[in-house]
Scaffold this active site. Structure first.
Site, PDB file in Angstrom:
ATOM      1  N   TYR A 191       0.834  -1.201   0.000  1.00 29.14           N
ATOM      2  CA  TYR A 191       0.000   0.000   0.000  1.00 29.14           C
ATOM      3  C   TYR A 191       0.868   1.249   0.000  1.00 29.14           C
ATOM      4  CZ  TYR A 191       0.774   0.870   5.028  1.00 29.14           C
ATOM      5  OH  TYR A 191       1.331   1.163   6.251  1.00 29.14           O
ATOM      6  N   ARG A 211       8.417   4.315  -4.290  1.00 28.82           N
ATOM      7  CA  ARG A 211       8.407   3.267  -3.267  1.00 28.82           C
ATOM      8  C   ARG A 211       7.361   2.197  -3.586  1.00 28.82           C
ATOM      9  NH1 ARG A 211       7.552   5.222   2.677  1.00 28.82           N
ATOM     10  NH2 ARG A 211       5.413   5.346   1.931  1.00 28.82           N
ATOM     11  N   ARG A 219      -7.070 -20.276  -2.421  1.00 37.97           N
ATOM     12  CA  ARG A 219      -6.075 -20.126  -1.359  1.00 37.97           C
ATOM     13  C   ARG A 219      -4.965 -21.171  -1.462  1.00 37.97           C
ATOM     14  NH1 ARG A 219      -4.792 -21.699   3.829  1.00 37.97           N
ATOM     15  NH2 ARG A 219      -3.807 -20.045   5.064  1.00 37.97           N
ATOM     16  N   HIS A 269      -0.490 -20.932  -0.344  1.00 36.28           N
ATOM     17  CA  HIS A 269       0.526 -19.960   0.078  1.00 36.28           C
ATOM     18  C   HIS A 269       1.385 -19.490  -1.097  1.00 36.28           C
ATOM     19  CE1 HIS A 269      -0.775 -21.552   3.896  1.00 36.28           C
ATOM     20  NE2 HIS A 269      -0.033 -20.671   4.551  1.00 36.28           N
ATOM     21  N   LYS A 288       6.445  -1.925   1.907  1.00 37.22           N
ATOM     22  CA  LYS A 288       5.253  -1.376   2.571  1.00 37.22           C
ATOM     23  C   LYS A 288       4.070  -2.319   2.380  1.00 37.22           C
ATOM     24  CE  LYS A 288       3.069   3.157   3.359  1.00 37.22           C
ATOM     25  NZ  LYS A 288       3.217   3.159   4.815  1.00 37.22           N
ATOM     26  N   GLU A 312      11.583   2.577  14.488  1.00 37.03           N
ATOM     27  CA  GLU A 312      10.651   3.570  13.930  1.00 37.03           C
ATOM     28  C   GLU A 312       9.333   3.441  14.673  1.00 37.03           C
ATOM     29  OE1 GLU A 312       9.467   2.734   9.845  1.00 37.03           O
ATOM     30  OE2 GLU A 312       9.631   0.582  10.215  1.00 37.03           O
ATOM     31  N   LEU A 354      10.914   1.258   7.363  1.00 40.40           N
ATOM     32  CA  LEU A 354      10.364   1.770   6.113  1.00 40.40           C
ATOM     33  C   LEU A 354      11.110   3.040   5.718  1.00 40.40           C
ATOM     34  CD1 LEU A 354       7.987   1.256   4.098  1.00 40.40           C
ATOM     35  CD2 LEU A 354       6.856   3.161   5.243  1.00 40.40           C
TER      36      LEU A 354
HETATM   37  N1  PDD Z   1       2.528   5.013   7.403  1.00 39.51           N
HETATM   38  N2  PDD Z   1       7.149   3.814   9.104  1.00 39.51           N
HETATM   39  C1  PDD Z   1       6.022   3.078   9.041  1.00 39.51           C
HETATM   40  C2  PDD Z   1       6.004   1.747   9.690  1.00 39.51           C
HETATM   41  C3  PDD Z   1       4.900   3.592   8.365  1.00 39.51           C
HETATM   42  O1  PDD Z   1       3.783   2.858   8.270  1.00 39.51           O
HETATM   43  C4  PDD Z   1       4.961   4.883   7.775  1.00 39.51           C
HETATM   44  C5  PDD Z   1       3.792   5.475   7.036  1.00 39.51           C
HETATM   45  C6  PDD Z   1       6.150   5.613   7.894  1.00 39.51           C
HETATM   46  C7  PDD Z   1       6.314   6.978   7.266  1.00 39.51           C
HETATM   47  O2  PDD Z   1       6.382   6.866   5.866  1.00 39.51           O
HETATM   48  P1  PDD Z   1       5.906   8.054   4.900  1.00 39.51           P
HETATM   49  O3  PDD Z   1       6.656   9.245   5.342  1.00 39.51           O
HETATM   50  O4  PDD Z   1       6.304   7.593   3.564  1.00 39.51           O
HETATM   51  O5  PDD Z   1       4.429   8.194   5.079  1.00 39.51           O
HETATM   52  C8  PDD Z   1       7.229   5.036   8.542  1.00 39.51           C
HETATM   53  C9  PDD Z   1       1.357   5.394   6.672  1.00 39.51           C
HETATM   54  C10 PDD Z   1       1.092   6.848   6.691  1.00 39.51           C
HETATM   55  C11 PDD Z   1       0.192   4.553   7.162  1.00 39.51           C
HETATM   56  O6  PDD Z   1       0.440   3.384   7.453  1.00 39.51           O
HETATM   57  O7  PDD Z   1      -0.934   5.050   7.215  1.00 39.51           O
END
Ligand code: PDD
Length: 287
Positions: free
Chosen positions: A33, A52, A100, A102, A149, A182, A207
C-alpha cells in the site's frame, strides 16, 4: 455527497466497496500500500510514493497494475469525486484473487486495486502539533522486510493499540540492542543534546519514509546538521526535542516517551519550524 471508493476499475459508493474473499491481500497480507497526504486536493511527495510503490511491488514480484501515469489519473479522479482538499489517499495493490494457496498462483492473475480517500481536519492537526504528542515504546517484533510497505501490519496495529491504551499517539519499536527503529506508522527523530538531528539510517529494518526523505532535503537546505544514526529511548528523553514524520502526521512534535518528558515537555523550535517548512514544500510541489 457520500464517499466514493475505487475497486478494480470502478468507482463505487464507499459503503458498497468490497473485495473478493479470496483476495490474497485479505487472506495472506500478500499486498502493498501507499498513503499520500493531500494539500488543496493535490498529492504530496507524489514521486517518492510512486517510486516506493514500484519498489515494494517489484520486491514481491507483483506487477504494477497500470502505468504510473494511469495510476496518477485514477488517484486524482478518486480525490476529485470525494471533493477532498486536505486529507489522505490510500492505495492498496494485492497480488489478486486466486484459490487459497501460500505459493503464488499459477498463470496470470490481475493485481487487485483499491483506493480510498479521506478528509483530514488541518486545523485540528495543527492544534495537535502545537501541543505535541506522547509515544510509548514496545519491543520490535516485526519481520525482516519492513522496507516493503506491505499490509501485514498486525504488529503495528498491536503497538498502536498499546499506545492508545496508554493515552499516547504513537508506539516506537525498540530493537534488541535497545535502539528505536521507527514508529508503528511513522519514522522517529530527535534533536540531540548538541542540537544535531538524528534519525535511524535506512540500512536498518525500517520503512524508507517518503516524508523522512523530503525532510532530509529541507534540513540540508536549512544548513542543519543531521546524523542518520540510531538513538535509544533514554537518549530521546535526554534530547532537546523529538518528533515523528509520515504522510499521516507530517512532522509532529513528541513531548514524552513512556511518560517521561522530552526536553521541556513541549514542542521545540526545530520540530515546529521543520513542520512548517515541510508543509510549505509539500504544498508547493504537490501534483
Ligand atoms: N505510514 N514507518 C512506518 C512503519 C509507516 O507505516 C509509515 C507510514 C512511515 C512513514 O512513511 P511516509 O513518510 O512515507 O508516510 C514510517 C502510513 C502513513 C500509514 O500506514 O498510514
Amino acid at each position: 455527497m457520500g464517499r466514493i471508493a475505487y475497486v478494480n476499475g470502478r468507482f463505487v459508493p464507499h459503503g458498497e466497496a468490497v473485495v473478493h474473499i479470496e483476495d490474497r491481500g485479505y487472506q495472506l497480507a500478500d499486498a502493498v500500500y501507499e498513503v499520500w497526504a493531500l494539500f488543496d486536493g493535490r498529492l504530496a511527495d507524489a514521486e517518492g510514493h510512486f517510486a516506493r510503490l514500484e519498489r515494494s511491488l517489484s520486491e514481491l514480484s507483483i506487477p504494477m497494475p497500470m502505468s504510473r501515469r494511469a495510476l496518477t489519473i485514477v488517484l486524482k479522479e478518486a480525490v476529485r469525486r470525494n471533493r477532498v482538499r486536505d486529507g489522505l489517499v490510500y492505495l492498496q495493490v494485492s497480488r489478486g484473487v486466486a484459490p487459497r494457496d501460500h505459493a503464488f498462483p499459477a498463470g496470470e492473475v490481475r493485481p487487485a486495486v483499491v483506493i480510498t480517500v479521506k478528509a483530514v481536519d488541518r486545523a485540528a492537526a495543527e492544534a495537535r502539533a502545537a501541543k505535541g504528542v506522547s509515544v510509548v515504546t514496545t519491543p520490535e517484533n516485526r519481520w525482516g522486510r519492513c522496507d516493503i510497505k506491505t499490509v501485514g501490519l498486525l504488529p503495528n496495529a498491536l503497538a498502536k493499540q498499546k499506545a492508545r491504551e496508554a493515552g499516547a499517539a504513537e508506539a516506537w519499536f525498540v530493537d534488541e540492542l535497545g535502539f528505536v527503529t521507527e514508529g508503528a506508522s511513522s519514522n522517529a527523530w530527535i534533536v540531540d543534546g548538541e542540537g544535531r538531528l538524528r534519525t535511524r539510517d535506512t540500512n536498518a529494518n525500517i520503512l524508507r519514509g517518503v516524508t523522512r526523505l523530503t525532510l532530509l532535503d529541507v534540513i540540508r537546505e536549512e544548513g542543519l546538521q543531521v546524523d542518520e544514526r540510531p538513538f535509544t529511548p533514554d537518549e530521546a528523553v535526554a534530547a532537546q526535542e523529538a518528533f515523528i514524520t509520515g504522510a499521516g502526521t507530517l512532522v509532529l512534535p513528541v513531548v514524552a516517551v513512556d511518560g517521561r518528558p522530552v526536553g521541556k515537555g513541549e514542542p521545540g523550535p526545530v520540530a515546529t519550524r521543520l513542520r512548517r517548512l515541510y508543509i510549505e514544500r509539500a504544498r508547493a510541489t504537490a501534483i
